[in-house]
Design a protein around this motif. Sequence first.
Motif, PDB file in Angstrom:
ATOM      1  N   LEU A  75     -51.302 -13.199 -70.513  1.00  0.00           N
ATOM      2  CA  LEU A  75     -52.274 -12.515 -69.462  1.00  0.00           C
ATOM      3  C   LEU A  75     -51.380 -11.897 -68.952  1.00  0.00           C
ATOM      4  CD1 LEU A  75     -54.020 -16.035 -68.639  1.00  0.00           C
ATOM      5  CD2 LEU A  75     -55.146 -13.772 -69.489  1.00  0.00           C
ATOM      6  N   LEU A  76     -51.362 -10.367 -68.574  1.00  0.00           N
ATOM      7  CA  LEU A  76     -50.514  -9.344 -67.869  1.00  0.00           C
ATOM      8  C   LEU A  76     -50.505  -9.489 -66.350  1.00  0.00           C
ATOM      9  CD1 LEU A  76     -50.215  -6.994 -70.750  1.00  0.00           C
ATOM     10  CD2 LEU A  76     -48.622  -9.611 -70.807  1.00  0.00           C
ATOM     11  N   VAL A  77     -49.324 -10.292 -65.717  1.00  0.00           N
ATOM     12  CA  VAL A  77     -49.908 -10.510 -64.479  1.00  0.00           C
ATOM     13  C   VAL A  77     -48.746 -10.249 -63.895  1.00  0.00           C
ATOM     14  CG1 VAL A  77     -50.241 -12.184 -62.060  1.00  0.00           C
ATOM     15  CG2 VAL A  77     -52.126 -11.789 -64.321  1.00  0.00           C
ATOM     16  N   MET A 120     -56.666 -19.865 -60.795  1.00  0.00           N
ATOM     17  CA  MET A 120     -56.307 -21.720 -60.876  1.00  0.00           C
ATOM     18  C   MET A 120     -54.832 -22.329 -61.333  1.00  0.00           C
ATOM     19  SD  MET A 120     -58.081 -21.701 -57.814  1.00  0.00           S
ATOM     20  CE  MET A 120     -58.033 -20.538 -57.633  1.00  0.00           C
ATOM     21  N   LEU A 121     -54.988 -21.614 -62.341  1.00  0.00           N
ATOM     22  CA  LEU A 121     -54.044 -22.023 -63.125  1.00  0.00           C
ATOM     23  C   LEU A 121     -52.026 -21.562 -63.059  1.00  0.00           C
ATOM     24  CD1 LEU A 121     -52.732 -23.589 -66.383  1.00  0.00           C
ATOM     25  CD2 LEU A 121     -52.717 -20.682 -67.090  1.00  0.00           C
ATOM     26  N   ALA A 122     -52.433 -20.745 -62.386  1.00  0.00           N
ATOM     27  CA  ALA A 122     -50.880 -19.863 -61.902  1.00  0.00           C
ATOM     28  C   ALA A 122     -50.879 -20.676 -60.687  1.00  0.00           C
ATOM     29  CB  ALA A 122     -50.908 -18.268 -62.008  1.00  0.00           C
ATOM     30  N   VAL A 123     -52.019 -20.692 -59.753  1.00  0.00           N
ATOM     31  CA  VAL A 123     -51.640 -21.724 -58.331  1.00  0.00           C
ATOM     32  C   VAL A 123     -51.160 -23.139 -58.569  1.00  0.00           C
ATOM     33  CG1 VAL A 123     -52.969 -21.994 -56.288  1.00  0.00           C
ATOM     34  CG2 VAL A 123     -53.165 -20.175 -56.905  1.00  0.00           C
ATOM     35  N   ARG A 124     -51.560 -23.715 -59.560  1.00  0.00           N
ATOM     36  CA  ARG A 124     -52.010 -25.599 -60.264  1.00  0.00           C
ATOM     37  C   ARG A 124     -50.006 -25.229 -60.102  1.00  0.00           C
ATOM     38  NH1 ARG A 124     -52.305 -28.047 -64.489  1.00  0.00           N
ATOM     39  NH2 ARG A 124     -53.932 -26.230 -65.610  1.00  0.00           N
ATOM     40  N   TRP A 125     -50.035 -24.312 -61.619  1.00  0.00           N
ATOM     41  CA  TRP A 125     -48.451 -24.406 -61.400  1.00  0.00           C
ATOM     42  C   TRP A 125     -47.467 -24.432 -60.990  1.00  0.00           C
ATOM     43  CZ3 TRP A 125     -48.603 -20.681 -66.915  1.00  0.00           C
ATOM     44  CH2 TRP A 125     -49.198 -21.684 -67.857  1.00  0.00           C
ATOM     45  N   TYR A 126     -47.652 -22.974 -59.974  1.00  0.00           N
ATOM     46  CA  TYR A 126     -46.632 -23.047 -59.018  1.00  0.00           C
ATOM     47  C   TYR A 126     -46.375 -24.203 -58.370  1.00  0.00           C
ATOM     48  CZ  TYR A 126     -43.972 -20.948 -55.509  1.00  0.00           C
ATOM     49  OH  TYR A 126     -43.266 -20.488 -54.893  1.00  0.00           O
ATOM     50  N   ARG A 146     -49.501 -13.755 -54.107  1.00  0.00           N
ATOM     51  CA  ARG A 146     -50.536 -13.361 -53.467  1.00  0.00           C
ATOM     52  C   ARG A 146     -51.446 -14.217 -53.975  1.00  0.00           C
ATOM     53  NH1 ARG A 146     -50.579  -6.708 -54.636  1.00  0.00           N
ATOM     54  NH2 ARG A 146     -48.816  -6.705 -53.146  1.00  0.00           N
ATOM     55  N   TRP A 147     -51.879 -14.402 -55.074  1.00  0.00           N
ATOM     56  CA  TRP A 147     -52.731 -15.745 -55.486  1.00  0.00           C
ATOM     57  C   TRP A 147     -52.408 -17.078 -54.427  1.00  0.00           C
ATOM     58  CZ3 TRP A 147     -52.496 -14.752 -61.201  1.00  0.00           C
ATOM     59  CH2 TRP A 147     -53.293 -13.630 -61.852  1.00  0.00           C
ATOM     60  N   VAL A 148     -51.084 -17.414 -54.993  1.00  0.00           N
ATOM     61  CA  VAL A 148     -50.840 -18.995 -54.495  1.00  0.00           C
ATOM     62  C   VAL A 148     -51.018 -18.478 -52.942  1.00  0.00           C
ATOM     63  CG1 VAL A 148     -48.602 -19.959 -53.639  1.00  0.00           C
ATOM     64  CG2 VAL A 148     -48.532 -19.412 -56.437  1.00  0.00           C
TER      65      VAL A 148
END
Length: 211
Positions: free
Chosen positions: A26-28, A1-7, A35-37
């Motif tokens: 967090l190594l992503v 959720m953090l990654a999607v929200r930031w993007y 893909r998450w977005v």
Amino acid sequence: MLAVRWYLRYALSYRDIEELLAERGLLVDHVTVHRWVQRFTPLLIDAARPCRRISGDRWFVDETYAKVSGRWVYLYRAVDQFGQVIDVLASEHRDLAAARRFFTRALSHGRRPVEVTTDQAASYPRVLDELLPAARHVDARRANNRVESDHSQLKARLRPMRGLKRLRSAQTVSSGHAFVQNIRRGHYELGVDADPHLRVSAAFTELALAI
């Protein structure tokens, strides 16, 4: 959720998100972030739908552009008199079929407008006569400045991407940007008790439980 929200919220690339997550241990890979977005943005929008406030009855409709696989495509967008983004549609063509598809989608969100302001594209009068015969149609010059100025925020978000690969990605990102924009402007019953600067974060925390 953090990654999607930031993007969706900030003008960051997938590699920027990868680096920011790495700083937090967090190594992503940036491909995973992509893909998450693509996966979670539509789910978040659907989960938030019952919390969305009723749109206004005056719509401002216009198209802007995005580059997909080296070609320009159209992004149909509508905002109401309160600044709520009603809907977004990515289309390869700017024609009658695309305009009809856009309005059909937009009208599925609830209130039917009593007034619609557009540019002078020939397709709009035909579609409005068909789908919104009772609505007043305004196409005077400069009458559509509200939505045209709103395009600039989406363009600022798209700029770091240096083009998109698929029309679906353009649809997901532009819809997700509109979704976050609407949360920030208070058009959802989400994060309402949070500090305005933390509203989007609080809303995503609520929605994470729903999906």
